[in-house]
Every structure is written in C-alpha cells, then in structure tokens.
Design an enzyme around this catalytic site. Structure first.
Site, PDB file in Angstrom:
ATOM      1  N   THR A 276       4.369   2.503   5.679  1.00 16.84           N
ATOM      2  CA  THR A 276       3.088   2.216   5.624  1.00 16.84           C
ATOM      3  C   THR A 276       2.224   3.062   6.588  1.00 16.84           C
ATOM      4  O   THR A 276       2.736   3.575   7.488  1.00 16.84           O
ATOM      5  CB  THR A 276       2.800   0.604   6.197  1.00 16.84           C
ATOM      6  OG1 THR A 276       1.404   0.641   6.403  1.00 16.84           O
ATOM      7  CG2 THR A 276       3.801   0.369   7.259  1.00 16.84           C
ATOM      8  N   ILE A 277       0.928   3.357   6.401  1.00 11.42           N
ATOM      9  CA  ILE A 277       0.320   3.999   7.154  1.00 11.42           C
ATOM     10  C   ILE A 277      -0.292   3.406   8.254  1.00 11.42           C
ATOM     11  O   ILE A 277      -0.576   4.198   9.406  1.00 11.42           O
ATOM     12  CB  ILE A 277      -1.315   4.842   6.622  1.00 11.42           C
ATOM     13  CG1 ILE A 277      -1.970   3.693   6.034  1.00 11.42           C
ATOM     14  CG2 ILE A 277      -0.676   5.621   5.298  1.00 11.42           C
ATOM     15  CD1 ILE A 277      -3.417   4.162   5.925  1.00 11.42           C
ATOM     16  N   ASP A 278       0.025   2.058   8.332  1.00 11.22           N
ATOM     17  CA  ASP A 278      -0.516   1.318   9.619  1.00 11.22           C
ATOM     18  C   ASP A 278       0.107   1.429  10.826  1.00 11.22           C
ATOM     19  O   ASP A 278      -0.360   0.910  11.984  1.00 11.22           O
ATOM     20  CB  ASP A 278      -0.733   0.075   8.999  1.00 11.22           C
ATOM     21  CG  ASP A 278      -1.606  -0.330   8.019  1.00 11.22           C
ATOM     22  OD1 ASP A 278      -2.409   0.421   7.797  1.00 11.22           O
ATOM     23  OD2 ASP A 278      -1.324  -1.265   7.050  1.00 11.22           O
TER      24      ASP A 278
ATOM     25  N   GLY B 216       1.039  -1.232   0.011  1.00  9.43           N
ATOM     26  CA  GLY B 216      -0.075   0.020   0.018  1.00  9.43           C
ATOM     27  C   GLY B 216       0.859   1.165   0.076  1.00  9.43           C
ATOM     28  O   GLY B 216       1.980   1.430   0.654  1.00  9.43           O
TER      29      GLY B 216
ATOM     30  N   ASP C 237       2.375  -0.654  11.606  1.00  6.36           N
ATOM     31  CA  ASP C 237       2.499  -2.162  12.280  1.00  6.36           C
ATOM     32  C   ASP C 237       3.762  -2.852  12.326  1.00  6.36           C
ATOM     33  O   ASP C 237       3.863  -4.071  12.120  1.00  6.36           O
ATOM     34  CB  ASP C 237       1.262  -2.892  11.564  1.00  6.36           C
ATOM     35  CG  ASP C 237       1.574  -2.973  10.061  1.00  6.36           C
ATOM     36  OD1 ASP C 237       2.393  -2.129   9.398  1.00  6.36           O
ATOM     37  OD2 ASP C 237       0.921  -3.682   9.340  1.00  6.36           O
TER      38      ASP C 237
ATOM     39  N   ARG D 212      -5.007  -2.144   9.040  1.00  2.48           N
ATOM     40  CA  ARG D 212      -5.322  -3.418   8.683  1.00  2.48           C
ATOM     41  C   ARG D 212      -5.385  -4.167  10.108  1.00  2.48           C
ATOM     42  O   ARG D 212      -6.405  -4.251  10.395  1.00  2.48           O
ATOM     43  CB  ARG D 212      -3.720  -4.075   8.036  1.00  2.48           C
ATOM     44  CG  ARG D 212      -3.816  -5.518   7.453  1.00  2.48           C
ATOM     45  CD  ARG D 212      -2.545  -5.716   6.788  1.00  2.48           C
ATOM     46  NE  ARG D 212      -2.257  -5.050   5.485  1.00  2.48           N
ATOM     47  CZ  ARG D 212      -2.406  -5.379   4.465  1.00  2.48           C
ATOM     48  NH1 ARG D 212      -3.354  -6.376   4.307  1.00  2.48           N
ATOM     49  NH2 ARG D 212      -2.172  -4.609   3.435  1.00  2.48           N
TER      50      ARG D 212
ATOM     51  N   ASP E  32       5.077  -5.151   5.903  1.00  2.37           N
ATOM     52  CA  ASP E  32       5.479  -6.282   6.282  1.00  2.37           C
ATOM     53  C   ASP E  32       5.554  -7.221   4.961  1.00  2.37           C
ATOM     54  O   ASP E  32       6.352  -8.193   5.062  1.00  2.37           O
ATOM     55  CB  ASP E  32       4.824  -7.168   7.430  1.00  2.37           C
ATOM     56  CG  ASP E  32       3.156  -6.804   7.229  1.00  2.37           C
ATOM     57  OD1 ASP E  32       2.793  -6.511   6.363  1.00  2.37           O
ATOM     58  OD2 ASP E  32       2.502  -7.454   8.199  1.00  2.37           O
TER      59      ASP E  32
ATOM     60  N   ARG F 236       1.242  -5.089  -5.358  1.00  7.72           N
ATOM     61  CA  ARG F 236       1.382  -6.374  -4.505  1.00  7.72           C
ATOM     62  C   ARG F 236       1.418  -7.256  -5.187  1.00  7.72           C
ATOM     63  O   ARG F 236       0.701  -7.620  -6.317  1.00  7.72           O
ATOM     64  CB  ARG F 236      -0.148  -6.370  -3.584  1.00  7.72           C
ATOM     65  CG  ARG F 236      -0.369  -5.270  -2.781  1.00  7.72           C
ATOM     66  CD  ARG F 236      -1.530  -5.581  -1.650  1.00  7.72           C
ATOM     67  NE  ARG F 236      -1.894  -4.200  -0.932  1.00  7.72           N
ATOM     68  CZ  ARG F 236      -1.564  -3.742   0.049  1.00  7.72           C
ATOM     69  NH1 ARG F 236      -0.434  -4.276   0.682  1.00  7.72           N
ATOM     70  NH2 ARG F 236      -2.310  -2.710   0.507  1.00  7.72           N
TER      71      ARG F 236
HETATM   72  O1  F6P Z   1      -1.383  -1.297   4.599  1.00  5.88           O
HETATM   73  C1  F6P Z   1      -1.987  -0.060   4.085  1.00  5.88           C
HETATM   74  C2  F6P Z   1      -3.548  -0.507   3.897  1.00  5.88           C
HETATM   75  O2  F6P Z   1      -4.082   0.732   3.424  1.00  5.88           O
HETATM   76  C3  F6P Z   1      -4.466  -1.065   5.199  1.00  5.88           C
HETATM   77  O3  F6P Z   1      -4.657  -0.133   6.273  1.00  5.88           O
HETATM   78  C4  F6P Z   1      -5.522  -1.709   4.475  1.00  5.88           C
HETATM   79  O4  F6P Z   1      -6.161  -2.709   5.123  1.00  5.88           O
HETATM   80  C5  F6P Z   1      -4.723  -2.137   3.139  1.00  5.88           C
HETATM   81  O5  F6P Z   1      -3.772  -1.502   2.891  1.00  5.88           O
HETATM   82  C6  F6P Z   1      -5.753  -2.064   2.217  1.00  5.88           C
HETATM   83  O6  F6P Z   1      -5.000  -2.669   0.816  1.00  5.88           O
HETATM   84  P1  F6P Z   1      -5.520  -2.528  -0.505  1.00  5.88           P
HETATM   85  O7  F6P Z   1      -5.007  -1.197  -0.960  1.00  5.88           O
HETATM   86  O8  F6P Z   1      -4.997  -3.711  -1.294  1.00  5.88           O
HETATM   87  O9  F6P Z   1      -6.980  -2.564  -0.719  1.00  5.88           O
END
Ligand code: F6P
Length: 317
Positions: free
Chosen positions: A124-126, A10, A128, A170, A102, A71
């Site tokens: 990452t914005i999370d 992300g 985590d 997440r 991660d 991804r």
């Molecule tokens: O890891 C960043 C994030 O925005 C999470 O907060 C969220 O769960 C996920 O990515 C969403 O992923 P995608 O962009 O694949 O929908």
C-alpha cells in the site's frame, strides 16, 4: 505446495514485483503457484490460473498489478468466505499469500480463522501497516509526491503564492510528513499533527509581512477541504493561494529500486515461511531485518509517528 497469490485493496507500485517473487520462489522450491485475479472477489468467483515463470517475466518494473485488484466489503460475511474456501478446495490450493493493506489483512485473518494457511504482505502507498517499517509502494508514491511538490514550488515561487498540496495516505500522515520534509515544506499537516487553522492563517500572514515570498503547505487527505482552505488563506494572509490535490497519480508508476527490493525480499520470505509451516502472519521489515507478526496483532498495532521526524520538522521548517 499449491500456493495462491492475490492483490487486494488499492493498488501500489511494486505489487507486480511481489507477484513475480512469490511465483518464482515457489516454483524454485518445487511448488505450484496460482494467480488469483481481482482480489477476494476473483477468489470467490474462481478466477484462478496456474502461473509459470514466464507468466511473470517483464513485470518487475511495471506499476499496478497484473492480477488486478478490488475492494470487496461483502467478504466480511461468512457465506461469502465459504465460497472462497470452496474455490480453494476445488483448485486444491493449500496456502494463500495476500498482498495489500489493512482491509486485505482483515480478510486474511478471517481466512486464517477458517483454517486456511494465509500470509499477508504489506502492499500500500499509505505506509499505514504498523508491523513493518515500510510498505511496498510507499517509496514510489513518496518519489511521485516529491517530484510534484518540487514543481509546485517552482510556480509558487515565480508567482509569489502559497501552495497547498494534498497527498494521499488515508488516515496515515507518513506520505505528507516524509514528502514535506524532503521538499522543505513550510507547513506539514497530518492527522497526527492536526490542523490548527487559526494558527496557520496567522503564521502565514506574519510570514508574508516579514517578506517571505511564497509558502508550501503539505497536508494529508481526509483532514479538510483544501480548496476552501486556499480561499481562507487568500482572504486572510496576503498570499495568493492555490490548492492542488495530487490524487491517484500517487498510486501509479514504475516502482523505485527500494520498493522492488522490498517486494523481492518479502515475496521470497513468505514462501519460505509457508515451507516452515508458519502461517496466519504478516511479513515485514524492522530495521532492515525480515520479520513476521501474527496478523491479528498487526491489525491492532498503532502506527507510531516518528518522534525524531516530527522534531526535525519543528527545527527546520
Ligand atoms: O490505500 C490507498 C489509497 O490510495 C488511500 O491513500 C486512499 O485514501 C484510498 O486508497 C482511495 O481508495 P479508492 O481507490 O477506493 O478511491
């Protein structure tokens, strides 16, 4: 050295600031730096270009990533990674700096095990990644969430409603915890606190009966269906209730000074570590000091919820 840099997973505000720092610190140290487009997918496909200082000018304040991101679950297969290795050999790239969360680190670990010099930067914005106090992007996403929650409080208060606000993260509750504290949320629900629905409904009902005119509930994503929860609150508590999912708006925007500073520090630090021959590590900050952790360890470390922050919530909400 010939250093490759990519962003993966992300996107997060501040990724461009890291790319800029890596390119400029590398060139300053006499290296050649190559931008790899679209994460590991672009690496496998050979979407690689040498970057000059000028290629990264005027990107510091931009959200997203000029390199693009993706991804690539297939990167777990050895044959796919072998293609990546071939591309690195073709461009004579001896070291790789990967920016992401991660999933990105798992790819980095596999490359490191194949003998490729790799460093991971937390983007990452999370928030985590447990091997750093803060990830690049978290500060900006937190600002965005706070701005939105403040606005939602305005309208909730005018209409005497309960507002349930779902933030990203997440499986990490930091965005909810920090934004909930900063905006004075009446309830903060994360994977760490868990959701006790009966208790929430009863509490809201007694608050309503006690004359509290509105309420803000901040909840992490992946906990429950917030639209259904809003219906249940409305049916039980006496509050009219609306749910708002903040969603992808949290991933965009110009990075805060905190994210830009962290990006600059970690970008330059990663280049320095490569020059010292240190690889297979994830960089980060601990109590504002730069430090590194073997990627393998960074991936298994547990994110610890701040006990102090959790207690703070209990005392002031
Ligand atoms: O890891 C960043 C994030 O925005 C999470 O907060 C969220 O769960 C996920 O990515 C969403 O992923 P995608 O962009 O694949 O929908």
């Amino acid at each position: 050295m010939r250093i490759g840099v990519l962003t993966s997973g992300g996107d997060a505000p501040g990724m461009n600031a890291v790319i800029r720092a890596v390119v400029r610190a590398g060139i300053q140290s006499g290296d050649q730096v190559f931008g790899i487009y679209d994460g590991y997918r672009g690496l496998v496909e050979g979407k690689i270009t040498e970057f000059t200082r000028k290629d990264v000018s005027e990107i510091l304040s931009k959200g997203g990533t000029i390199l693009g991101t993706a991804r690539l679950p297939e990167f777990k297969y050895e044959q796919v990674r072998a293609l990546a290795q071939r591309q690195l050999e073709k461009y004579d790239i001896d070291s790789l700096i990967v920016i992401g969360g991660d999933g990105t680190y798992t790819g980095a670990l596999r490359l490191h095990e194949m003998g490729i010099n790799t460093i991971g930067i937390p983007g990452t914005i999370d928030n985590d990644i447990a091997s750093t106090d803060y990830t690049i992007g978290f500060s900006t996403a937190l600002n965005t969430a706070c701005e939105a929650i403040d606005k939602l409080r305005d309208t909730s208060s005018s209409h005497q409603r309960c507002s349930i606000i779902e933030v990203m993260g997440r499986h990490c509750g930091d965005l909810a915890l920090y934004s909930g504290i900063c905006c004075g949320a009446e309830y903060i629900i994360t994977s760490e606190t868990g959701l006790d629905k009966d208790k929430l409904l009863k509490d809201l009902k007694s608050n309503r009966l006690a004359g509290r005119k509105h309420a803000i509930v901040v909840i992490s994503e992946n906990i429950t269906d917030v639209h259904q929860l809003a219906k249940d609150v409305e049916a039980f508590s006496g509050y009219e209730c609306r749910a708002t999912v903040l969603g992808y708006v949290q991933r965009g925007g110009t990075p805060t000074p905190e994210d830009r500073l962290l990006a600059a520090r970690l970008g330059k630090y990663s280049v320095d570590l490569l020059h010292e021959g240190i690889t297979g590590v994830a960089v980060g900050i601990r109590q504002n000091e730069l430090h590194y952790t073997p990627i393998e360890q960074a991936l298994i470390m547990q994110n610890e919820t701040s006990e102090e922050l959790t207690k703070l919530v209990q005392k002031i909400s």
